[in-house]
Design a protein around this motif. Structure first.
Motif, PDB file in Angstrom:
ATOM      1  N   PHE B  40       0.843  -1.187   0.000  1.00  0.00           N
ATOM      2  CA  PHE B  40       0.000   0.000   0.000  1.00  0.00           C
ATOM      3  C   PHE B  40       0.883   1.243   0.000  1.00  0.00           C
ATOM      4  N   THR B  41       0.786   1.990  -1.078  1.00  0.00           N
ATOM      5  CA  THR B  41       1.676   3.131  -1.185  1.00  0.00           C
ATOM      6  C   THR B  41       0.920   4.411  -0.865  1.00  0.00           C
ATOM      7  N   ASN B  42       1.630   5.326  -0.281  1.00  0.00           N
ATOM      8  CA  ASN B  42       0.990   6.592   0.009  1.00  0.00           C
ATOM      9  C   ASN B  42       1.462   7.660  -0.954  1.00  0.00           C
ATOM     10  N   VAL B  43       1.390   7.305  -2.228  1.00  0.00           N
ATOM     11  CA  VAL B  43       1.848   8.230  -3.255  1.00  0.00           C
ATOM     12  C   VAL B  43       0.676   9.088  -3.700  1.00  0.00           C
ATOM     13  N   TYR B  44       0.935  10.381  -3.850  1.00  0.00           N
ATOM     14  CA  TYR B  44      -0.107  11.220  -4.423  1.00  0.00           C
ATOM     15  C   TYR B  44      -0.122  11.002  -5.925  1.00  0.00           C
ATOM     16  N   LYS B  45      -1.278  10.694  -6.471  1.00  0.00           N
ATOM     17  CA  LYS B  45      -1.375  10.565  -7.925  1.00  0.00           C
ATOM     18  C   LYS B  45      -2.040  11.832  -8.449  1.00  0.00           C
ATOM     19  N   VAL B  46      -1.268  12.608  -9.171  1.00  0.00           N
ATOM     20  CA  VAL B  46      -1.735  13.922  -9.579  1.00  0.00           C
ATOM     21  C   VAL B  46      -1.868  13.984 -11.091  1.00  0.00           C
ATOM     22  N   ALA B  47      -2.977  14.531 -11.556  1.00  0.00           N
ATOM     23  CA  ALA B  47      -3.127  14.798 -12.978  1.00  0.00           C
ATOM     24  C   ALA B  47      -2.791  16.264 -13.205  1.00  0.00           C
ATOM     25  N   PHE B  48      -1.728  16.499 -13.963  1.00  0.00           N
ATOM     26  CA  PHE B  48      -1.325  17.876 -14.232  1.00  0.00           C
ATOM     27  C   PHE B  48      -1.878  18.263 -15.599  1.00  0.00           C
ATOM     28  N   ILE B  49      -2.788  19.221 -15.579  1.00  0.00           N
ATOM     29  CA  ILE B  49      -3.494  19.564 -16.811  1.00  0.00           C
ATOM     30  C   ILE B  49      -2.868  20.809 -17.408  1.00  0.00           C
ATOM     31  N   SER B  50      -2.140  20.605 -18.499  1.00  0.00           N
ATOM     32  CA  SER B  50      -1.480  21.751 -19.119  1.00  0.00           C
ATOM     33  C   SER B  50      -1.106  21.422 -20.555  1.00  0.00           C
ATOM     34  N   ASP B  51      -1.079  22.442 -21.401  1.00  0.00           N
ATOM     35  CA  ASP B  51      -0.648  22.221 -22.773  1.00  0.00           C
ATOM     36  C   ASP B  51       0.868  22.354 -22.904  1.00  0.00           C
ATOM     37  N   HIS B  52       1.454  23.058 -21.955  1.00  0.00           N
ATOM     38  CA  HIS B  52       2.894  23.299 -22.026  1.00  0.00           C
ATOM     39  C   HIS B  52       3.652  22.202 -21.316  1.00  0.00           C
ATOM     40  N   ALA B  53       4.837  21.981 -21.802  1.00  0.00           N
ATOM     41  CA  ALA B  53       5.670  20.990 -21.145  1.00  0.00           C
ATOM     42  C   ALA B  53       6.434  21.651 -20.003  1.00  0.00           C
ATOM     43  N   ILE B  54       6.067  21.333 -18.821  1.00  0.00           N
ATOM     44  CA  ILE B  54       6.794  21.834 -17.660  1.00  0.00           C
ATOM     45  C   ILE B  54       7.325  20.610 -16.936  1.00  0.00           C
ATOM     46  N   SER B  55       8.576  20.628 -16.581  1.00  0.00           N
ATOM     47  CA  SER B  55       9.080  19.450 -15.882  1.00  0.00           C
ATOM     48  C   SER B  55       9.197  19.739 -14.395  1.00  0.00           C
ATOM     49  N   PHE B  56       8.954  18.711 -13.631  1.00  0.00           N
ATOM     50  CA  PHE B  56       9.019  18.842 -12.179  1.00  0.00           C
ATOM     51  C   PHE B  56      10.049  17.870 -11.642  1.00  0.00           C
ATOM     52  N   PRO B  57      10.657  18.219 -10.528  1.00  0.00           N
ATOM     53  CA  PRO B  57      11.612  17.282  -9.927  1.00  0.00           C
ATOM     54  C   PRO B  57      10.916  15.979  -9.558  1.00  0.00           C
ATOM     55  N   SER B  59       9.862  12.827  -7.469  1.00  0.00           N
ATOM     56  CA  SER B  59       9.724  12.562  -6.050  1.00  0.00           C
ATOM     57  C   SER B  59       9.070  11.209  -5.875  1.00  0.00           C
ATOM     58  N   LYS B  60       9.508  10.528  -4.794  1.00  0.00           N
ATOM     59  CA  LYS B  60       8.969   9.190  -4.583  1.00  0.00           C
ATOM     60  C   LYS B  60       7.507   9.234  -4.177  1.00  0.00           C
ATOM     61  N   SER B  61       7.137  10.312  -3.516  1.00  0.00           N
ATOM     62  CA  SER B  61       5.795  10.306  -2.947  1.00  0.00           C
ATOM     63  C   SER B  61       4.805  11.126  -3.768  1.00  0.00           C
ATOM     64  N   ILE B  62       5.197  11.455  -4.982  1.00  0.00           N
ATOM     65  CA  ILE B  62       4.225  12.111  -5.846  1.00  0.00           C
ATOM     66  C   ILE B  62       4.429  11.621  -7.274  1.00  0.00           C
ATOM     67  N   GLN B  63       3.331  11.347  -7.929  1.00  0.00           N
ATOM     68  CA  GLN B  63       3.429  10.768  -9.264  1.00  0.00           C
ATOM     69  C   GLN B  63       2.546  11.622 -10.174  1.00  0.00           C
ATOM     70  N   ILE B  64       3.184  12.224 -11.181  1.00  0.00           N
ATOM     71  CA  ILE B  64       2.455  13.202 -11.985  1.00  0.00           C
ATOM     72  C   ILE B  64       2.189  12.666 -13.383  1.00  0.00           C
ATOM     73  N   ASP B  65       0.925  12.711 -13.767  1.00  0.00           N
ATOM     74  CA  ASP B  65       0.546  12.382 -15.143  1.00  0.00           C
ATOM     75  C   ASP B  65       0.244  13.690 -15.857  1.00  0.00           C
ATOM     76  N   LYS B  66       0.940  13.924 -16.970  1.00  0.00           N
ATOM     77  CA  LYS B  66       0.639  15.152 -17.708  1.00  0.00           C
ATOM     78  C   LYS B  66      -0.425  14.868 -18.744  1.00  0.00           C
ATOM     79  N   ILE B  67      -1.514  15.599 -18.703  1.00  0.00           N
ATOM     80  CA  ILE B  67      -2.562  15.394 -19.704  1.00  0.00           C
ATOM     81  C   ILE B  67      -3.070  16.744 -20.196  1.00  0.00           C
ATOM     82  N   ASN B  68      -3.652  16.704 -21.377  1.00  0.00           N
ATOM     83  CA  ASN B  68      -4.111  17.961 -21.961  1.00  0.00           C
ATOM     84  C   ASN B  68      -5.504  18.345 -21.494  1.00  0.00           C
ATOM     85  N   GLU B  69      -6.305  17.321 -21.268  1.00  0.00           N
ATOM     86  CA  GLU B  69      -7.673  17.634 -20.904  1.00  0.00           C
ATOM     87  C   GLU B  69      -7.966  17.197 -19.489  1.00  0.00           C
ATOM     88  N   ARG B  70      -8.841  17.942 -18.868  1.00  0.00           N
ATOM     89  CA  ARG B  70      -9.201  17.635 -17.505  1.00  0.00           C
ATOM     90  C   ARG B  70      -9.966  16.311 -17.456  1.00  0.00           C
TER      91      ARG B  70
END
Lengths: 248, 323
Positions: B40-57, B59-70
């Motif tokens: 059981f992981t306590n990772v935040y699963k985040v949907a990052f909604i943006s058209d631009h490519a922004i990179s983030f550092p 992190s083990k406890s956050i997992q970012i999916d980049k998508i265009n649409e909400r």
């Protein structure tokens, strides 16, 4: 007429059983209240509170557990004796089990519809507001399936205790993997993929999509699958129900 | 009495389904629960909604999916994503989540500063406590299925016949209790021990401590099932399951919670499961049993009380001639 009379008696039999009555009326509300209260701090002030989440998931679970009511209404010791009389009478065997399905289904539909309405209008749980009728339909189908499945298990096993203890297992299993108690996505991608095999997951997803996204794409497939599964259960009932097993 | 115990075991083939559930399926459930609770992981699963490519550092406890649409809001409800993050015109991050305020802030901080705030998570309970909480509920529900011979004997008037022999009801209940206890204790212990040893899953207890804790757990479940089987005539299993689930949630077997309602707090503290949960949590944290003698005595008192009430009720019914 005769069939309705049998069904009416079966219905009254369920009403006279305090445990069954309690587990189909007050129990779901208690479960929602408790789970919602206990997990309150995990949810924020967004548009879904803990009560909204467990309102949907606990209703699904309780509606599935109507299987227990069905097995009880069919083969409890006291009812069994009455069944034996019917077996001697010139009644087609289908009427015996169909009346149990019908009585359980009526009880379930009535009580769960009332619970959903009480939940929405009295306790302000989000059951979709204007979309409530669709959620009612979904739960209704679930209750129908539960009634048929429970009765089928009785026909197959020929014994109430066996039927109810065995049918609890898939219910618990699919519920756990369907996200009733906790979100399966927390267990990683593999488990989340496996959870797609759980029918309970699709029921939940369907309900949440209707409530939060106004998205009815899953409604028809889910209700028709449940309805189809119910018919399949009835067919199995007809094939496996052996009234002569009762007499010994 | 020994004959009675032997009789229980001899009748097992008649109730094969119950035994299979108790001895095979439940241990598998427990094993699976232990296995998965380790994942059981306590990772935040985040949907990052943006058209631009922004990179983030990373992190083990956050997992970012980049998508265009909400994505659909229901994916938050199902837990597919824990949060949506959008960028507005001024370049500010807007977090939409169903989670609590502190989680929302943590995600916000990560997107603004590239780091999760330290200690943003509330103190978690140990794995062992969670597992035994789950096992406790299963045992309470299973116990009554394993006690099934007793109501069956009553229904078939076998109970009446047994009482005409030189066995009294207390001995009968004791024999039934021993049977239930063995069938609860042995498979559960083996299941947990195997998952610990063979799969190397850390469960937070040594085998010795586990053995002792399971004795308490199984005794409680046994006493409860005898009590329920004595006071109820029909739908015993359904009634017991309902009571077990409600009381276990209240006692915090799954979630540790603090309520603000006084009456409920008092109610929770009366439950034997609560005392047991405090005890196992302490043991998992490396404290000695002796420090929690209060909780221990309290749980054991419940065991005896349930047993006693069950026995008294049975005796009274025998005197009234009910059985």
């Amino acid at each position: 007429m005769r069939f309705l009379r049998i069904a009416k008696f079966d219905f009254e039999n369920i009403l006279r059983n305090p445990t069954l009555l309690f587990s189909n009326t007050v129990m779901p509300l208690i479960l929602i209240g408790l789970m919602g209260f206990v997990t309150q701090s995990f949810f924020g002030s967004g548009n879904m509170s803990s009560y909204d989440y467990y309102g949907v998931s606990m209703i699904t679970l309780s509606a599935l557990l109507i299987i227990m009511t069905a097995t009880n209404a069919f083969m409890e010791e006291r009812v069994k004796r009455a069944n034996i009389r019917m077996i001697y009478a010139p009644i087609p065997k289908a009427e015996i089990y169909l009346s149990k399905i019908l009585s359980t289904y009526i009880l379930g539909t009535l009580s769960f519809s009332i619970i959903l309405m009480i939940g929405q209008y009295l306790f302000h749980i989000n059951y979709g507001g204007g979309n409530l009728p669709y959620i009612l339909l979904l739960v209704n189908m679930l209750v129908l399936f539960g009634s048929c499945f429970g009765t089928m298990m009785c026909c197959v096993m020929g014994d109430e205790e066996k039927a109810s203890s065995i049918s609890q297992l898939p219910v618990l299993f699919f519920s756990a993997f369907g996200g009733i108690f906790f979100s399966v996505y927390g267990l990683g991608k593999t488990v989340a993929a496996i959870s797609n095999l759980s029918p309970v997951k699709w029921i939940l997803e369907c309900a949440f999509r209707i409530i939060y996204d106004n998205d009815f794409a899953l409604l028809l497939p889910v209700t028709f699958s449940l309805f189809g599964a119910s018919i399949a259960c009835v067919i199995v009932c007809q094939l496996t129900f052996k009234p002569e097993d009762f007499t010994c | 009495m020994l004959n009675l115990i032997r009789n229980r075991f001899l009748r097992i083939p008649d109730k094969m389904h119950i035994m299979i559930i108790a001895v095979v399926v439940m241990p598998l459930f427990i094993g699976a629960a232990i296995f998965f609770s380790g994942h059981f992981t306590n990772v935040y699963k985040v949907a990052f909604i943006s058209d631009h490519a922004i990179s983030f550092p990373k992190s083990k406890s956050i997992q970012i999916d980049k998508i265009n649409e909400r994505p659909a809001t229901s994916s938050l409800a199902m837990g597919k994503y824990n949060a949506f993050v959008e960028v507005n015109k001024d370049g500010e991050f807007k977090v939409t989540t169903l989670k609590g305020e502190s989680d929302k802030k943590a995600i916000q901080t990560f997107f603004e500063g590239g780091k999760l705030p330290e200690n943003n998570k509330t103190e978690q309970r140990g794995i062992g406590t969670n597992i035994l909480g789950f096992v406790l509920m299963l045992a309470l529900m299973q116990g009554v299925a394993l006690t099934t011979f007793y109501p069956e004997d009553r229904n078939n008037s076998t109970f009446k016949r047994i009482l005409t022999s030189p066995v009294n009801s207390r001995q009968y209940l004791a024999a039934q209790g021993i049977f239930t206890f063995i069938c609860l204790y042995v498979p559960t212990f083996i299941a947990i021990a195997i998952t610990k040893i063979c799969f190397g899953v850390e469960i937070g207890f040594g085998l010795g401590n586990l053995a002792v804790l399971l004795v308490i757990l199984a005794s409680l479940a046994t006493a409860f099932s005898l009590f329920m089987a004595s006071i109820m005539d029909r739908n015993i299993s359904l009634g017991t399951s309902g009571i077990s689930i409600i009381t276990c949630i209240l006692a915090g077997c799954f979630f540790n919670f603090t309520g603000n309602i006084k009456v409920l707090d008092v109610l929770c503290n009366i439950l034997p499961q609560k005392a047991f949960m405090i005890l196992i949590q302490a043991v998992e944290n490396g404290r000695a049993f002796q420090e929690f003698a209060g909780q221990l005595t309290y749980t054991v008192t419940w065991v005896f009380a349930l047993w006693l009430v069950g026995s008294v009720v049975t005796n009274r019914r025998i005197k009234k001639g009910v059985y």
